[in-house]
Write a protein that holds these residues in place. Structure first.
Motif, PDB file in Angstrom:
ATOM      1  N   LYS A  70       1.871  -2.275 -13.831  1.00  0.00           N
ATOM      2  CA  LYS A  70       1.333  -1.896 -12.518  1.00  0.00           C
ATOM      3  C   LYS A  70      -0.096  -2.392 -12.330  1.00  0.00           C
ATOM      4  CE  LYS A  70       0.215   2.742 -14.101  1.00  0.00           C
ATOM      5  NZ  LYS A  70       0.519   4.144 -13.947  1.00  0.00           N
ATOM      6  N   PHE A  71      -0.836  -2.571 -13.416  1.00  0.00           N
ATOM      7  CA  PHE A  71      -2.209  -3.051 -13.296  1.00  0.00           C
ATOM      8  C   PHE A  71      -2.269  -4.543 -12.985  1.00  0.00           C
ATOM      9  CE2 PHE A  71      -2.589   0.738 -16.023  1.00  0.00           C
ATOM     10  CZ  PHE A  71      -3.324   1.508 -15.135  1.00  0.00           C
ATOM     11  N   ALA A  72      -1.156  -5.241 -13.166  1.00  0.00           N
ATOM     12  CA  ALA A  72      -1.101  -6.650 -12.771  1.00  0.00           C
ATOM     13  C   ALA A  72      -1.314  -6.775 -11.272  1.00  0.00           C
ATOM     14  CB  ALA A  72       0.231  -7.265 -13.184  1.00  0.00           C
ATOM     15  N   TRP A  73      -0.776  -5.832 -10.516  1.00  0.00           N
ATOM     16  CA  TRP A  73      -0.933  -5.890  -9.058  1.00  0.00           C
ATOM     17  C   TRP A  73      -2.376  -5.681  -8.639  1.00  0.00           C
ATOM     18  CZ3 TRP A  73       2.762  -8.304  -6.929  1.00  0.00           C
ATOM     19  CH2 TRP A  73       4.038  -8.242  -7.476  1.00  0.00           C
ATOM     20  N   VAL A  74      -3.111  -4.884  -9.415  1.00  0.00           N
ATOM     21  CA  VAL A  74      -4.540  -4.703  -9.145  1.00  0.00           C
ATOM     22  C   VAL A  74      -5.271  -6.028  -9.381  1.00  0.00           C
ATOM     23  CG1 VAL A  74      -6.641  -3.491  -9.852  1.00  0.00           C
ATOM     24  CG2 VAL A  74      -4.470  -2.255  -9.733  1.00  0.00           C
ATOM     25  N   LEU A  75      -4.960  -6.684 -10.497  1.00  0.00           N
ATOM     26  CA  LEU A  75      -5.589  -7.972 -10.789  1.00  0.00           C
ATOM     27  C   LEU A  75      -5.227  -9.015  -9.742  1.00  0.00           C
ATOM     28  CD1 LEU A  75      -5.207  -8.172 -14.669  1.00  0.00           C
ATOM     29  CD2 LEU A  75      -7.246  -7.646 -13.351  1.00  0.00           C
ATOM     30  N   PHE A  76      -3.958  -9.019  -9.317  1.00  0.00           N
ATOM     31  CA  PHE A  76      -3.545  -9.959  -8.271  1.00  0.00           C
ATOM     32  C   PHE A  76      -4.298  -9.686  -6.971  1.00  0.00           C
ATOM     33  CE2 PHE A  76       0.791 -10.632 -10.366  1.00  0.00           C
ATOM     34  CZ  PHE A  76       0.401 -11.828 -10.926  1.00  0.00           C
ATOM     35  N   VAL A  78      -7.286  -8.306  -6.545  1.00  0.00           N
ATOM     36  CA  VAL A  78      -8.678  -8.743  -6.684  1.00  0.00           C
ATOM     37  C   VAL A  78      -8.758 -10.273  -6.626  1.00  0.00           C
ATOM     38  CG1 VAL A  78     -10.635  -8.838  -8.292  1.00  0.00           C
ATOM     39  CG2 VAL A  78      -9.396  -6.703  -7.959  1.00  0.00           C
ATOM     40  N   SER A  79      -7.866 -10.935  -7.331  1.00  0.00           N
ATOM     41  CA  SER A  79      -7.839 -12.394  -7.331  1.00  0.00           C
ATOM     42  C   SER A  79      -7.592 -12.945  -5.934  1.00  0.00           C
ATOM     43  CB  SER A  79      -6.741 -12.882  -8.281  1.00  0.00           C
ATOM     44  OG  SER A  79      -6.509 -14.252  -8.113  1.00  0.00           O
ATOM     45  N   ASN A  80      -6.612 -12.404  -5.237  1.00  0.00           N
ATOM     46  CA  ASN A  80      -6.287 -12.902  -3.902  1.00  0.00           C
ATOM     47  C   ASN A  80      -7.416 -12.630  -2.918  1.00  0.00           C
ATOM     48  OD1 ASN A  80      -3.804 -13.840  -4.752  1.00  0.00           O
ATOM     49  ND2 ASN A  80      -2.800 -11.907  -4.311  1.00  0.00           N
ATOM     50  N   ALA A  81      -8.060 -11.482  -3.032  1.00  0.00           N
ATOM     51  CA  ALA A  81      -9.189 -11.193  -2.150  1.00  0.00           C
ATOM     52  C   ALA A  81     -10.329 -12.181  -2.390  1.00  0.00           C
ATOM     53  CB  ALA A  81      -9.669  -9.761  -2.363  1.00  0.00           C
ATOM     54  N   PHE A 102      -0.224 -13.781  -0.129  1.00  0.00           N
ATOM     55  CA  PHE A 102      -0.194 -13.234  -1.485  1.00  0.00           C
ATOM     56  C   PHE A 102      -0.927 -11.899  -1.566  1.00  0.00           C
ATOM     57  CE2 PHE A 102       0.316 -17.698  -3.450  1.00  0.00           C
ATOM     58  CZ  PHE A 102       1.687 -17.600  -3.351  1.00  0.00           C
ATOM     59  N   THR A 103      -1.965 -11.720  -0.771  1.00  0.00           N
ATOM     60  CA  THR A 103      -2.667 -10.433  -0.732  1.00  0.00           C
ATOM     61  C   THR A 103      -1.746  -9.347  -0.201  1.00  0.00           C
ATOM     62  OG1 THR A 103      -4.761 -11.576  -0.396  1.00  0.00           O
ATOM     63  CG2 THR A 103      -4.708  -9.231   0.123  1.00  0.00           C
ATOM     64  N   VAL A 104      -0.952  -9.672   0.820  1.00  0.00           N
ATOM     65  CA  VAL A 104       0.016  -8.712   1.361  1.00  0.00           C
ATOM     66  C   VAL A 104       1.041  -8.341   0.288  1.00  0.00           C
ATOM     67  CG1 VAL A 104       1.867  -8.407   3.056  1.00  0.00           C
ATOM     68  CG2 VAL A 104      -0.317  -9.378   3.758  1.00  0.00           C
ATOM     69  N   GLY A 109       3.054  -4.503  -3.854  1.00  0.00           N
ATOM     70  CA  GLY A 109       3.222  -4.168  -5.275  1.00  0.00           C
ATOM     71  C   GLY A 109       2.417  -2.932  -5.666  1.00  0.00           C
ATOM     72  N   LEU A 110       1.204  -2.825  -5.155  1.00  0.00           N
ATOM     73  CA  LEU A 110       0.376  -1.649  -5.423  1.00  0.00           C
ATOM     74  C   LEU A 110       1.025  -0.380  -4.871  1.00  0.00           C
ATOM     75  CD1 LEU A 110      -3.188  -3.049  -4.707  1.00  0.00           C
ATOM     76  CD2 LEU A 110      -2.355  -2.191  -6.905  1.00  0.00           C
ATOM     77  N   VAL A 111       1.540  -0.472  -3.649  1.00  0.00           N
ATOM     78  CA  VAL A 111       2.178   0.697  -3.011  1.00  0.00           C
ATOM     79  C   VAL A 111       3.420   1.105  -3.799  1.00  0.00           C
ATOM     80  CG1 VAL A 111       3.412   1.459  -0.941  1.00  0.00           C
ATOM     81  CG2 VAL A 111       1.229   0.251  -0.725  1.00  0.00           C
ATOM     82  N   ASN A 112       4.201   0.141  -4.243  1.00  0.00           N
ATOM     83  CA  ASN A 112       5.434   0.453  -4.971  1.00  0.00           C
ATOM     84  C   ASN A 112       5.180   1.041  -6.349  1.00  0.00           C
ATOM     85  OD1 ASN A 112       7.165  -0.324  -2.938  1.00  0.00           O
ATOM     86  ND2 ASN A 112       7.349  -2.417  -3.669  1.00  0.00           N
TER      87      ASN A 112
END
Length: 114
Positions: A70-76, A78-81, A102-104, A109-112
């Motif tokens: 689940k923390f991969a989505w946090v990294l994604f 931040v990266s996309n932003a 990709f940010t969407v 992913g974060l919500v799920n």
């Protein structure tokens, strides 16, 4: 007995070894120029390099498929932003659209997962 490394010529004195002329010195010089240009690129493009690092970390976490996925989505996210900011600043509008998409997906992913 003297020891020497790489492109150094052995000598039997107390003086340090001197560089050898020829191909070995050219290769060492090429490596130093390559390293210097890499450092200069990272210095000029910090946002891009840090965003790429976060993206690579997110994909590595996602590939492990463990409890920390689940923390991969946090990294994604931040990266996309960061990539969105970079693309907007450099006026790369095609890349901006892709990173906005990709940010969407990272938000979904974060919500799920959370």
């Amino acid at each position: 007995m003297s020891f020497y490394i790489g492109a150094m010529v052995p000598c039997n004195s107390d003086k340090p070894p001197r560089p050898q002329d020829g191909a070995d010195c050219a290769r060492a010089s090429h490596r130093m120029r390559l390293l210097a240009s890499t450092v200069e690129y990272v210095r000029r493009n910090k946002t891009e390099c840090v965003a790429s690092f976060f993206s690579a970390g997110g994909s590595m976490l996602l590939s492990f498929n463990g409890e920390h996925v689940k923390f991969a989505w946090v990294l994604f996210f931040v990266s996309n932003a960061m990539f969105v900011g970079m693309a907007f600043r450099k006026r790369l509008f095609g890349f901006l659209a892709l990173q906005a998409y990709f940010t969407v997906t990272a938000v979904i992913g974060l919500v799920n997962y959370f």
